[in-house]
Design a protein around this motif. Structure first.
Motif, short mmCIF file in Angstrom:
data_model
loop_
_atom_site.label_atom_id
_atom_site.label_comp_id
_atom_site.label_asym_id
_atom_site.label_seq_id
_atom_site.Cartn_x
_atom_site.Cartn_y
_atom_site.Cartn_z
N LEU A 213 0.84 -1.18 0.00
CA LEU A 213 0.00 0.00 0.00
C LEU A 213 0.88 1.25 0.00
O LEU A 213 1.70 1.43 0.89
N PHE A 214 0.71 2.09 -1.01
CA PHE A 214 1.43 3.35 -1.09
C PHE A 214 0.47 4.48 -0.71
O PHE A 214 -0.67 4.53 -1.18
N LEU A 215 0.93 5.36 0.17
CA LEU A 215 0.13 6.48 0.64
C LEU A 215 0.78 7.80 0.24
O LEU A 215 1.99 7.98 0.45
N VAL A 216 -0.02 8.69 -0.31
CA VAL A 216 0.47 10.01 -0.71
C VAL A 216 -0.37 11.07 -0.01
O VAL A 216 -1.53 11.30 -0.39
N PRO A 217 0.14 11.71 1.03
CA PRO A 217 -0.61 12.78 1.71
C PRO A 217 -0.87 13.94 0.75
O PRO A 217 -0.04 14.25 -0.11
#
Length: 232
Positions: A213-217
Motif C-alpha cells: 500500500l502506497f500512501l500520498v498525503p
C-alpha cells in the motif's frame, strides 16, 4: 503544497506502528471484541461519513455500503464504479493491539479495480468476525480464502481516497492526514522511492491481504479545507 516533511514522516510512523505492533503487548487496550452495537452507526450518518472520504464530485455517484447487524450491505446504489464505505478496526493487521477498537472509523472510497478486490476482502473479514472468530482465526480464514482462490486477485490501477476529516483511524493517529492510496501486488517499496528521506510517498506491507500500500498525503480534506502540518 507546503508542509514539513519531518512532521509528515512522524505522523506516518505513528500510523505504521498501528499496523506492525505485536499482539502480545500485555497492555493492549482492546483485548477482545466489544458488543456489536458499539461498532455500528446510524445509517444516514454512516452514508454521509463514507461519502466524505472523497470529493463530492466522486462520492455523489458512488455506491455506498454500511455495516449492519449481519455485515456490510449496500445502502446507496452507484453509477460511477466507485464504492465508499467506513471500515472498522478488524480491517487492520491481526496483530494490531487496536484490532478490536470500537471507535475506529475509516472512511474510504475505492475506485472500481480497488473495489472489486477490497470490498470482497472486507466482507469476508466481517463475516468471520460476525461469526465470533478471533483475530487469529480471521487471519486464517482470509489466508485460506486466498489460497483457494475464493477472493479476487488485485487488479492494476487500484486506488482509493481517504480524505475524511471526521475519520478515526486509531487512538494514536486520529484521522491522520488526507491521503490517496495506491494498491499493488507485493513489491519493493524502495523502487517507488517510498519511505526514503524527504520522499512524499509512504508504503506499508499488508502481508495478510498480499499487497503493498502506497500512501500520498495531500493538502486538503474532501470538503476543501486545508490540512495543517500538525494534524493527526
Amino acid at each position: 503544497m507546503k508542509r514539513n516533511i519531518f512532521t509528515m514522516i512522524a505522523l506516518f510512523l505513528i500510523l505504521s506502528a498501528a499496523w506492525h505492533s505485536q499482539a502480545q503487548d500485555a497492555k493492549a487496550p482492546y483485548p477482545r471484541m466489544a458488543s456489536l452495537d458499539r461498532y455500528l452507526m446510524e445509517r444516514d450518518a454512516e452514508v454521509a461519513l463514507a461519502r466524505s472520504a472523497a470529493p463530492e464530485s466522486i462520492s455523489r455517484d458512488a455506491e455506498v455500503m454500511v455495516l449492519g447487524q449481519h455485515g456490510y450491505e449496500t445502502a446507496v446504489k452507484g453509477k460511477n464504479g466507485f464504492v465508499c464505505m467506513v471500515e472498522r478496526s478488524w480491517m487492520t493487521q491481526p496483530d494490531d493491539p487496536e484490532f478490536w477498537n470500537p471507535k475506529m472509523r475509516g472512511p474510504v472510497c475505492f475506485n472500481a479495480p480497488a473495489a472489486r478486490f477490497n470490498v470482497a476482502v472486507d466482507i469476508k473479514k466481517t463475516e468471520s468476525i460476525f461469526a465470533r472468530r478471533s483475530n487469529t482465526e480471521m487471519a486464517e480464514d482470509i489466508k485460506a480464502a486466498f489460497d483457494k482462490k475464493e477472493l479476487p486477485t488485485l487488479e492494476p490501477g487500484a486506488m482509493a481516497y481517504m480524505m475524511a476529516k471526521q475519520g478515526y483511524l486509531n487512538d494514536r493517529a486520529g484521522h491522520w492526514h488526507p491521503h490517496l492510496m495506491f494498491l499493488v501486488p507485493q513489491t519493493n517499496a524502495a523502487a517507488w522511492g517510498a519511505n526514503l528521506d524527504a520522499s512524499p510517498i509512504f508504503a506499508l506491507e499488508d502481508k495478510l491481504d498480499r499487497y503493498t500500500l502506497f500512501l500520498v498525503p495531500i493538502a486538503k480534506w474532501s470538503d476543501g479545507t486545508a490540512a495543517h502540518e500538525d494534524e493527526h
